[in-house]
Design an enzyme around this catalytic site. Structure first.
Site, PDB file in Angstrom:
ATOM      1  N   CYS A 130       0.973  -1.252   0.200  1.00  0.00           N
ATOM      2  CA  CYS A 130      -0.140   0.066   0.058  1.00  0.00           C
ATOM      3  C   CYS A 130       1.131   1.314  -0.042  1.00  0.00           C
ATOM      4  O   CYS A 130       1.984   1.043  -0.580  1.00  0.00           O
ATOM      5  CB  CYS A 130      -0.934   0.105   1.184  1.00  0.00           C
ATOM      6  SG  CYS A 130      -2.333   1.316   0.848  1.00  0.00           S
ATOM      7  N   ASP A 199      -3.773   1.516   9.899  1.00  0.00           N
ATOM      8  CA  ASP A 199      -4.754   2.060   9.895  1.00  0.00           C
ATOM      9  C   ASP A 199      -5.412   2.074  11.503  1.00  0.00           C
ATOM     10  O   ASP A 199      -5.898   3.279  12.051  1.00  0.00           O
ATOM     11  CB  ASP A 199      -6.105   1.964   9.098  1.00  0.00           C
ATOM     12  CG  ASP A 199      -5.708   2.001   7.602  1.00  0.00           C
ATOM     13  OD1 ASP A 199      -5.015   1.093   7.092  1.00  0.00           O
ATOM     14  OD2 ASP A 199      -6.090   3.121   7.113  1.00  0.00           O
TER      15      ASP A 199
HETATM   16  C1  RUB Z   1      -4.250   3.144   3.544  1.00  0.00           C
HETATM   17  C2  RUB Z   1      -3.249   2.050   4.216  1.00  0.00           C
HETATM   18  C3  RUB Z   1      -2.115   2.760   4.926  1.00  0.00           C
HETATM   19  C4  RUB Z   1      -2.404   3.093   6.173  1.00  0.00           C
HETATM   20  C5  RUB Z   1      -1.165   3.869   6.782  1.00  0.00           C
HETATM   21  O1  RUB Z   1      -5.353   2.350   3.133  1.00  0.00           O
HETATM   22  O2  RUB Z   1      -3.840   0.990   4.400  1.00  0.00           O
HETATM   23  O3  RUB Z   1      -1.237   1.658   5.111  1.00  0.00           O
HETATM   24  O4  RUB Z   1      -3.480   4.119   6.253  1.00  0.00           O
HETATM   25  O5  RUB Z   1      -0.980   5.119   6.001  1.00  0.00           O
HETATM   26  P1  RUB Z   1      -6.256   3.433   2.127  1.00  0.00           P
HETATM   27  P2  RUB Z   1      -0.213   6.498   6.701  1.00  0.00           P
HETATM   28  O6  RUB Z   1      -5.620   3.569   0.870  1.00  0.00           O
HETATM   29  O7  RUB Z   1      -7.531   2.548   1.725  1.00  0.00           O
HETATM   30  O8  RUB Z   1      -6.864   4.530   2.778  1.00  0.00           O
HETATM   31  O9  RUB Z   1       1.039   5.915   7.186  1.00  0.00           O
HETATM   32  O10 RUB Z   1      -0.193   7.466   5.607  1.00  0.00           O
HETATM   33  O11 RUB Z   1      -1.371   7.017   7.841  1.00  0.00           O
END
Ligand code: RUB
Length: 343
Positions: A130, A199
């Site tokens: 991701c 998340d």
């Molecule tokens: C995003 C996702 C990321 C976390 C952490 O999922 O799973 O790994 O949100 O991101 P989506 P960050 O694309 O469905 O929102 O470290 O930027 O908070």
């Protein structure tokens, strides 16, 4: 639209729902910014009306996506700082608190990056899943410390957030090998770390992150590759201390299957068979997928990685084995309380 909620809040909520703003940290930042805008632009003529509107704005933002706890944590933080007996005082205290939240979020990510960078050695290869700004902060800090890194970047179907990660890494001049998600186990042989974000983190140390993280972590354990989760404390889910589970968002089947593809599987022309009372016969853009075709498409956006597959959770407060994260949660959140927009 809720009465008194300014259009800019509705539009931020829409951006989050439609994933023009995405990723747990970016969502929290945008939500705090939206509450600030609500406070600035509110035309409330009494303190009670101002508070009602802010709570309605928070609720509108809260209802966008269910899994990233950074969203309600951000809303709670800003609302707790709203203070005063006049509209002017409520306005200025809310604005100051939202700005402080956004500043702290940036600083926490920088600090987390420095801590996480210590786990990365010169010459290491990380495998990513991701797009996580917390995970990338660790890479950035390691690069700034003069280490050379390479990355194996998982595409991350269905929405291909891996492309965002690849673009960022290439901007930093990190060599990137982009792979299909299905190729991950084969390429783990070449990786020194799996590096992902989160998340939400539950009290038992479970990591809730983009669908596919748990399978990756299990494979990494089997191959002996350590799994590092980069997550600011804003990702800690306080309700899980009292046994609450984290809701996993289910997204549209259209992220997996176009109407024509569905028709190719179950037969019939596009969604024709399910048009209700439409005598024209031209309903190729009928929005409702067939429900009685015997084909169900499920599209969960996140999954749960059990703590035994995670080697370290890196936060701005230090790194923790997942089993000990509950201590930090108690220290930071204390006893859980009700959300102010829910009464
Ligand atoms: C995003 C996702 C990321 C976390 C952490 O999922 O799973 O790994 O949100 O991101 P989506 P960050 O694309 O469905 O929102 O470290 O930027 O908070």
């Amino acid at each position: 639209a809720e009465p008194g909620v300014v259009p800019a809040v509705e539009s931020t909520a829409d951006d989050i729902t439609e994933m023009r703003i995405r990723g747990a940290a970016a969502i929290a930042d945008a939500a705090a910014g939206a509450l600030e805008t609500q406070a600035e632009r509110s035309t409330a003529d009494s303190p009670a009306a101002f508070e009602r509107e802010i709570h309605a704005a928070a609720e509108t933002l809260y209802e966008t996506r269910p899994t990233a706890v950074s969203l309600p944590n951000a809303l709670r933080y800003v609302l707790r700082g709203m203070d005063g007996d006049t509209v002017a005082d409520l306005r200025s205290s809310t604005i100051a608190r939202a700005q402080r939240f956004q500043r702290d979020l940036d600083q926490a990510q920088d600090r987390l990056g420095e801590i996480g960078a210590n786990r990365l050695r010169d010459g290491d290869t990380v495998m990513t899943h991701c797009h996580s700004t917390d995970a990338l902060a660790c890479v950035e800090a390691a690069l700034e410390a003069g280490k050379e890194l390479a990355a194996i970047v998982k595409e991350t179907r269905p929405r291909k957030q891996g492309h965002i990660t690849a673009r960022q890494l290439r901007e930093w001049d990190v060599p990137v090998t982009l792979i299909a998600d299905n190729a991950a186990r084969r390429y783990l042989d070449r990786a020194d770390h799996v590096l992902v974000g989160a998340d939400s983190i539950a009290a038992d140390g479970s990591v809730i992150n983009k669908i596919g993280t748990s399978g990756l972590a299990v494979n990494a354990r089997e191959r002996g590759v350590p799994v590092m989760v980069a997550a600011q404390t804003i990702k800690l889910h306080p309700d899980t201390m009292t046994g609450h589970t984290v809701e996993i968002e289910m997204r549209s089947e259209r992220e997996l299957l176009a109407d024509e593809e569905r028709a190719a599987i179950v037969g019939g022309e596009a969604t024709d068979g399910d048009a209700k009372g439409d005598a024209t016969g031209s309903d190729a853009d009928d929005p409702a997928p067939a429900t009685d075709s015997g084909l169900t498409v499920e599209n969960p956006a996140f999954d749960v990685t059990p703590p035994r597959y995670v080697d370290a959770i890196v936060t701005e407060r230090g790194q923790f084995p997942p089993e000990s994260i509950v201590t930090l949660m108690r220290e930071l959140f204390g006893e859980p309380t009700d959300d102010p927009w829910e009464d």
